[in-house]
Design an enzyme around this catalytic site. Structure first.
Site, PDB file in Angstrom:
ATOM      1  N   ARG A  73       0.859  -1.198   0.000  1.00 10.96           N
ATOM      2  CA  ARG A  73       0.000   0.000   0.000  1.00 10.96           C
ATOM      3  C   ARG A  73       0.894   1.247   0.000  1.00 10.96           C
ATOM      4  NH1 ARG A  73      -3.863   0.113   4.991  1.00 10.96           N
ATOM      5  NH2 ARG A  73      -4.981  -1.533   3.905  1.00 10.96           N
ATOM      6  N   ARG A 142      -1.643   7.038   9.478  1.00  8.95           N
ATOM      7  CA  ARG A 142      -1.657   6.463   8.128  1.00  8.95           C
ATOM      8  C   ARG A 142      -1.748   7.551   7.061  1.00  8.95           C
ATOM      9  NH1 ARG A 142      -3.992   1.160   8.155  1.00  8.95           N
ATOM     10  NH2 ARG A 142      -3.315   0.072  10.015  1.00  8.95           N
ATOM     11  N   LYS A 205      -3.766   1.788  14.867  1.00  9.51           N
ATOM     12  CA  LYS A 205      -3.736   2.689  13.714  1.00  9.51           C
ATOM     13  C   LYS A 205      -4.371   4.029  14.061  1.00  9.51           C
ATOM     14  CE  LYS A 205      -6.319  -0.283  11.343  1.00  9.51           C
ATOM     15  NZ  LYS A 205      -7.195  -0.948  10.377  1.00  9.51           N
ATOM     16  N   LYS A 207      -5.918   7.671  11.976  1.00 10.65           N
ATOM     17  CA  LYS A 207      -6.247   8.188  10.640  1.00 10.65           C
ATOM     18  C   LYS A 207      -6.656   9.659  10.699  1.00 10.65           C
ATOM     19  CE  LYS A 207      -7.564   3.660   8.961  1.00 10.65           C
ATOM     20  NZ  LYS A 207      -8.620   2.788   8.390  1.00 10.65           N
ATOM     21  N   CYS A 426     -15.426  -2.990  -0.351  1.00 10.31           N
ATOM     22  CA  CYS A 426     -14.057  -3.275   0.121  1.00 10.31           C
ATOM     23  C   CYS A 426     -13.488  -4.461  -0.657  1.00 10.31           C
ATOM     24  CB  CYS A 426     -14.065  -3.576   1.621  1.00 10.31           C
ATOM     25  SG  CYS A 426     -14.683  -5.224   1.989  1.00 10.31           S
ATOM     26  N   CYS A 432      -8.105 -10.712   1.256  1.00 10.62           N
ATOM     27  CA  CYS A 432      -8.196 -10.236   2.635  1.00 10.62           C
ATOM     28  C   CYS A 432      -8.354 -11.409   3.604  1.00 10.62           C
ATOM     29  CB  CYS A 432      -9.378  -9.292   2.797  1.00 10.62           C
ATOM     30  SG  CYS A 432      -9.535  -8.739   4.498  1.00 10.62           S
ATOM     31  N   CYS A 471     -16.716  -7.905   6.025  1.00 10.15           N
ATOM     32  CA  CYS A 471     -16.703  -8.203   7.462  1.00 10.15           C
ATOM     33  C   CYS A 471     -16.959  -6.899   8.211  1.00 10.15           C
ATOM     34  CB  CYS A 471     -15.366  -8.856   7.874  1.00 10.15           C
ATOM     35  SG  CYS A 471     -14.050  -7.674   8.220  1.00 10.15           S
ATOM     36  N   CYS A 475     -14.084  -1.466   6.118  1.00 13.20           N
ATOM     37  CA  CYS A 475     -13.137  -0.758   5.244  1.00 13.20           C
ATOM     38  C   CYS A 475     -13.831   0.072   4.171  1.00 13.20           C
ATOM     39  CB  CYS A 475     -12.182  -1.754   4.605  1.00 13.20           C
ATOM     40  SG  CYS A 475     -11.213  -2.655   5.825  1.00 13.20           S
TER      41      CYS A 475
HETATM   42 FE1  SRM Z   1      -9.191  -1.692   6.203  1.00 10.44          FE
HETATM   43  C1  SRM Z   1      -7.891  -4.274   7.964  1.00 10.44           C
HETATM   44  C2  SRM Z   1      -8.352  -3.160   3.333  1.00 10.44           C
HETATM   45  C3  SRM Z   1      -9.793   1.208   4.607  1.00 10.44           C
HETATM   46  C4  SRM Z   1     -10.896  -0.562   8.941  1.00 10.44           C
HETATM   47  N1  SRM Z   1      -8.220  -3.400   5.743  1.00 10.44           N
HETATM   48  C5  SRM Z   1      -7.728  -4.318   6.617  1.00 10.44           C
HETATM   49  C6  SRM Z   1      -6.892  -5.372   5.892  1.00 10.44           C
HETATM   50  C7  SRM Z   1      -5.476  -4.901   5.858  1.00 10.44           C
HETATM   51  C8  SRM Z   1      -7.034  -6.817   6.407  1.00 10.44           C
HETATM   52  C9  SRM Z   1      -6.016  -7.304   7.404  1.00 10.44           C
HETATM   53  O1  SRM Z   1      -5.773  -6.632   8.430  1.00 10.44           O
HETATM   54  O2  SRM Z   1      -5.493  -8.397   7.178  1.00 10.44           O
HETATM   55  C10 SRM Z   1      -7.551  -5.285   4.481  1.00 10.44           C
HETATM   56  C11 SRM Z   1      -6.670  -5.708   3.308  1.00 10.44           C
HETATM   57  C12 SRM Z   1      -7.528  -6.310   2.231  1.00 10.44           C
HETATM   58  C13 SRM Z   1      -6.817  -6.531   0.959  1.00 10.44           C
HETATM   59  O3  SRM Z   1      -6.690  -7.698   0.546  1.00 10.44           O
HETATM   60  O4  SRM Z   1      -6.398  -5.564   0.325  1.00 10.44           O
HETATM   61  C14 SRM Z   1      -8.048  -3.864   4.486  1.00 10.44           C
HETATM   62  N2  SRM Z   1      -8.968  -1.066   4.337  1.00 10.44           N
HETATM   63  C15 SRM Z   1      -8.711  -1.849   3.267  1.00 10.44           C
HETATM   64  C16 SRM Z   1      -8.903  -1.101   1.971  1.00 10.44           C
HETATM   65  C17 SRM Z   1      -7.954  -1.525   0.865  1.00 10.44           C
HETATM   66  C18 SRM Z   1     -10.361  -1.275   1.558  1.00 10.44           C
HETATM   67  C19 SRM Z   1     -10.714  -0.881   0.153  1.00 10.44           C
HETATM   68  O5  SRM Z   1     -11.508  -1.626  -0.408  1.00 10.44           O
HETATM   69  O6  SRM Z   1     -10.269   0.124  -0.357  1.00 10.44           O
HETATM   70  C20 SRM Z   1      -8.719   0.334   2.482  1.00 10.44           C
HETATM   71  C21 SRM Z   1      -7.285   0.776   2.461  1.00 10.44           C
HETATM   72  C22 SRM Z   1      -7.143   2.134   3.027  1.00 10.44           C
HETATM   73  C23 SRM Z   1      -5.801   2.766   2.819  1.00 10.44           C
HETATM   74  O7  SRM Z   1      -5.453   3.016   1.670  1.00 10.44           O
HETATM   75  O8  SRM Z   1      -5.131   3.059   3.816  1.00 10.44           O
HETATM   76  C24 SRM Z   1      -9.188   0.181   3.921  1.00 10.44           C
HETATM   77  N3  SRM Z   1     -10.089   0.054   6.714  1.00 10.44           N
HETATM   78  C25 SRM Z   1     -10.345   1.083   5.862  1.00 10.44           C
HETATM   79  C26 SRM Z   1     -11.282   1.991   6.446  1.00 10.44           C
HETATM   80  C27 SRM Z   1     -11.876   3.220   5.779  1.00 10.44           C
HETATM   81  C28 SRM Z   1     -11.110   4.463   6.085  1.00 10.44           C
HETATM   82  O9  SRM Z   1     -10.070   4.446   6.727  1.00 10.44           O
HETATM   83  O10 SRM Z   1     -11.589   5.523   5.668  1.00 10.44           O
HETATM   84  C29 SRM Z   1     -11.615   1.473   7.688  1.00 10.44           C
HETATM   85  C30 SRM Z   1     -12.659   2.048   8.668  1.00 10.44           C
HETATM   86  C31 SRM Z   1     -12.189   3.263   9.363  1.00 10.44           C
HETATM   87  C32 SRM Z   1     -11.464   2.908  10.618  1.00 10.44           C
HETATM   88  O11 SRM Z   1     -10.278   2.639  10.562  1.00 10.44           O
HETATM   89  O12 SRM Z   1     -12.113   2.879  11.672  1.00 10.44           O
HETATM   90  C33 SRM Z   1     -10.849   0.258   7.843  1.00 10.44           C
HETATM   91  N4  SRM Z   1      -9.324  -2.292   8.144  1.00 10.44           N
HETATM   92  C34 SRM Z   1     -10.127  -1.714   9.085  1.00 10.44           C
HETATM   93  C35 SRM Z   1     -10.076  -2.510  10.286  1.00 10.44           C
HETATM   94  C36 SRM Z   1     -10.847  -2.240  11.607  1.00 10.44           C
HETATM   95  C37 SRM Z   1     -10.110  -1.299  12.469  1.00 10.44           C
HETATM   96  C38 SRM Z   1     -10.754  -1.153  13.822  1.00 10.44           C
HETATM   97  O13 SRM Z   1     -10.617  -0.097  14.438  1.00 10.44           O
HETATM   98  O14 SRM Z   1     -11.359  -2.094  14.315  1.00 10.44           O
HETATM   99  C39 SRM Z   1      -9.207  -3.592  10.005  1.00 10.44           C
HETATM  100  C40 SRM Z   1      -8.810  -4.739  10.963  1.00 10.44           C
HETATM  101  C41 SRM Z   1      -7.731  -4.356  11.909  1.00 10.44           C
HETATM  102  O15 SRM Z   1      -7.151  -3.278  11.852  1.00 10.44           O
HETATM  103  O16 SRM Z   1      -7.474  -5.179  12.784  1.00 10.44           O
HETATM  104  C42 SRM Z   1      -8.761  -3.428   8.654  1.00 10.44           C
HETATM  105 FE1  SF4 Z   2     -11.250  -7.259   4.607  1.00 12.17          FE
HETATM  106 FE2  SF4 Z   2     -13.225  -6.793   6.274  1.00 12.17          FE
HETATM  107 FE3  SF4 Z   2     -11.757  -4.784   5.393  1.00 12.17          FE
HETATM  108 FE4  SF4 Z   2     -13.412  -5.944   3.758  1.00 12.17          FE
HETATM  109  S1  SF4 Z   2     -14.015  -4.836   5.607  1.00 12.17           S
HETATM  110  S2  SF4 Z   2     -11.258  -5.467   3.302  1.00 12.17           S
HETATM  111  S3  SF4 Z   2     -13.348  -8.052   4.435  1.00 12.17           S
HETATM  112  S4  SF4 Z   2     -11.028  -6.419   6.676  1.00 12.17           S
END
Ligand code: SRM
Ligand code: SF4
Length: 566
Positions: A73, A142, A205, A207, A426, A432, A471, A475
């Protein structure tokens, strides 16, 4: 270090500022993986180890290790990419990855499927393109996101500068990145300093995002630190400050929940970095380092109280925040098509389904954007809705860009339904590790079915925010969708309804754990009622709340404001 701390706290503390044994792991030819602890550290360098879940069972049967690869990323503050960078990133995708380029919901790129021996050359290619991946993931600040507002180009420029400054200010200072990926020499054996983060970085993390009203395309209330730019007479006055937004939750665990940021005041530009550093270091010092599920800033705030946090912040920065200034949002989606900025330059908003640019069969979207990059005298801007804006185009070049857009089928937005233009999904399966259900791959299956229901009720053009997540981590920021599906298991989702159209109200669960026939049947009835009984210009989510189709959302309708009026 206390053994009550989360394991990752110990890994960070012992990592010598994010080095661990990543180099040794990369050089181990026996496996396509690296160790679990190094994988945790690798995230701080902007990469995740993954495996192809489509073939996981088959490989297990054959007694083979999973098909490991790495997702990378980039850190691209505000989502701005020059044409030269685009071509370099596209080259990288074609040389080392399996799934093209992926625009994320934080307006940057992900590359999926890079195998271990290619990880280092891929990181070097990003560096050579004058970009980095450091701190794109991990327990740090981030990617800083900012509004892509094509109408107001001078304002975008002002705000973009602050997105860049915030991003630079919070970059980790460790030399580990240079040593591991860029063959940087170890300059000194003296202990390095991480002046902001310390040895164990943040508890979780963090943001930041900047919105430029009236567009809330960054979903400013989903950020740990959300900033609303207040611009008057073309001059940036400063920012309203919202803290503690976040989406992640866990099914069945009420102690985890999505939360909208709370507005705590206003800060002029010259004090912004101090305020941001105050918020980040308070979270560093008081965030939960024992239970990772409760380690985000939103839980620190709800545990200790917003008043307490604000008082601590003002003591730490040495000045009071000013009262929140008035602002107004009218949408959190993107604008499509050409718009002309105040400086006469043009900006073209394009819809990219789930942000994936990947040539498949006769669809050549990835090549199309590459061809545009070759002739573009301007830049690209990625949006937090996974879309793309071709920016700063001179009038004389419009026809040239239009021709390529049409030639490569990038002009789909012209005919698309309102729901498709406002949809995000997502990544989910197959890359993922946390996915419980399909999301990106389900969008092209679900959307035509929803469109045929909407057409039946005369609603094909109605703009409706649809967000799919595999899930509950959220995201795609699904809790801010007027309609959202949150994955429970393969083919099963929670159907959530009733967020507003501007990112200021969370939705609620309407039906739990249901499959497609029930989803479509529920929405069919609701679309019928909406078509019949809505007020003029009433949005779908607002209609559902007004007509009591869903219980009034338990979350507040507007974010909490401390000491100020909006
Ligand atoms: Fe996310 C984890 C993809 C934006 C909340 N996110 C993940 C992981 C890395 C899975 C992992 O930990 O093994 C996913 C990788 C999937 C893959 O195969 O690419 C993943 N997140 C993404 C992306 C690529 C989704 C997309 O379809 O675009 C986004 C990449 C953002 C970036 O460029 O930095 C992405 N993730 C978000 C957002 C939206 C935002 O930030 O505006 C959120 C919700 C906002 C937030 O953070 O509260 C988000 N991702 C999470 C979470 C839950 C965090 C939490 O507080 O509980 C996880 C799981 C974790 O961190 O344990 C997670
Ligand atoms: Fe993976 Fe869940 Fe984030 Fe979708 S919402 S990319 S399934 S961690």
């Amino acid at each position: 270090m206390s053994n009550t701390l989360a394991h990752l706290e110990q890994v960070k503390a012992n990592s010598r500022h994010l080095r661990g044994t990543i180099i040794e792991g990369l050089n181990d030819p026996i496996t396509g993986a690296i160790s679990d602890d190094d994988n945790k550290l690798l995230k701080f360098h902007g990469s995740y180890q993954q495996d192809d879940r489509d073939i996981r069972d088959e490989r297990r049967k054959q007694k083979l290790e999973p098909a490991y690869s790495f997702m990378i990323r980039a850190r691209l503050p505000g989502g701005v990419v020059t044409p030269a960078q685009w071509i370099a990133f596209d080259d990288l995708a074609r040389t080392y990855t399996a799934r093209g380029l992926r625009i994320t919901t934080r307006q940057t790129f992900q590359w999926h499927g890079v195998i271990k021996r290619n990880l280092k050359p891929a990181m070097q290619a990003i560096h050579n393109a004058m970009a980095t991946t450091i701190a794109a993931c991990g327990d740090v600040n981030r990617q800083v996101v900012s509004s892509v507002n094509p109408l107001l180009s001078s304002q975008h420029k002002l705000v973009q500068e602050w997105a860049q400054k915030l991003s630079d200010h919070f970059i980790p200072r460790t030399r580990a990145y240079h040593e591991i990926w860029l063959d940087g020499e170890k300059i000194t054996d003296e202990p390095e300093e991480e002046p902001i983060y310390g040895d164990t970085y943040l508890p979780r993390k963090f943001k930041m995002g900047i919105a430029i009203p009236p567009t809330n395309d960054v979903d400013v209330f989903a950020q740990d630190l959300g900033l609303i730019a207040i611009i008057q007479d073309g001059k940036l006055q400063g920012f309203n400050v919202a803290i503690g937004g976040g989406m992640g939750a866990t099914h069945g665990d009420d102690t985890t929940y999505p939360r909208l940021g709370s507005l705590i005041g206003f800060v002029p530009p010259e004090q912004l970095i101090a305020v941001a550093e105050g918020v980040v270091t308070l979270q560093r010092d008081y965030g939960n380092r024992v239970v990772r599920q409760h380690a985000r800033l939103k839980y620190t705030l709800d545990h200790r109280g917003l008043d307490w946090f604000k008082a601590q912040l003002e003591e730490r920065i040495g000045f009071p925040l000013q009262a929140v200034r008035p602002y107004h949002f009218d949408q959190n989606g993107d604008r499509y098509g050409w718009t002309q900025g105040e400086d006469g330059k043009w900006h073209l908003g394009l819809y990219i389904e789930s942000g994936r640019l990947w040539d498949r069969g006769t669809s050549l979207l990835q090549t199309g954007v590459r061809e545009i990059a070759k002739v573009l005298d301007g830049e690209f801007r990625m949006t937090c809705n996974q879309n793309l804006v071709i920016s700063n185009v001179a009038t004389k070049d419009l026809a040239k860009i239009d021709k390529l857009v049409a030639q490569y089928g990038l002009d789909g937005y012209v005919q698309q339904s309102g729901i498709r233009r406002h949809s995000i999904a997502c990544v989910a399966l197959p890359t993922c590790a946390l996915a419980m259900a399909e999301s990106e791959r389900y969008a092209p299956v679900l959307l035509p079915k929803l469109e045929s229901l909407l057409a039946k009720h005369g609603l094909l053009d109605a703009p409706i925010l649809l967000r799919l997540s595999g899930c509950p981590n959220g995201c795609s920021r699904p809790y801010l969708g007027e309609i959202a599906l949150v994955g429970r298991a393969l083919g099963r989702y929670d159907l959530r309804l009733g967020a507003d159209f501007i990112g200021e109200r969370l939705n609620v669960v309407y039906r739990e754990n249901i499959a497609e026939p029930e989803i479509l049947s529920a929405l069919d009835s609701l679309f019928a009622a909406y078509a019949k009984d809505r007020d003029p210009d009433e949005k779908f989510g607002d209609f559902l709340v007004r007509s009591n189709v869903i219980p009034a959302p338990s979350q507040r309708l507007i974010p909490i404001v401390l000491d100020g009026v909006i």
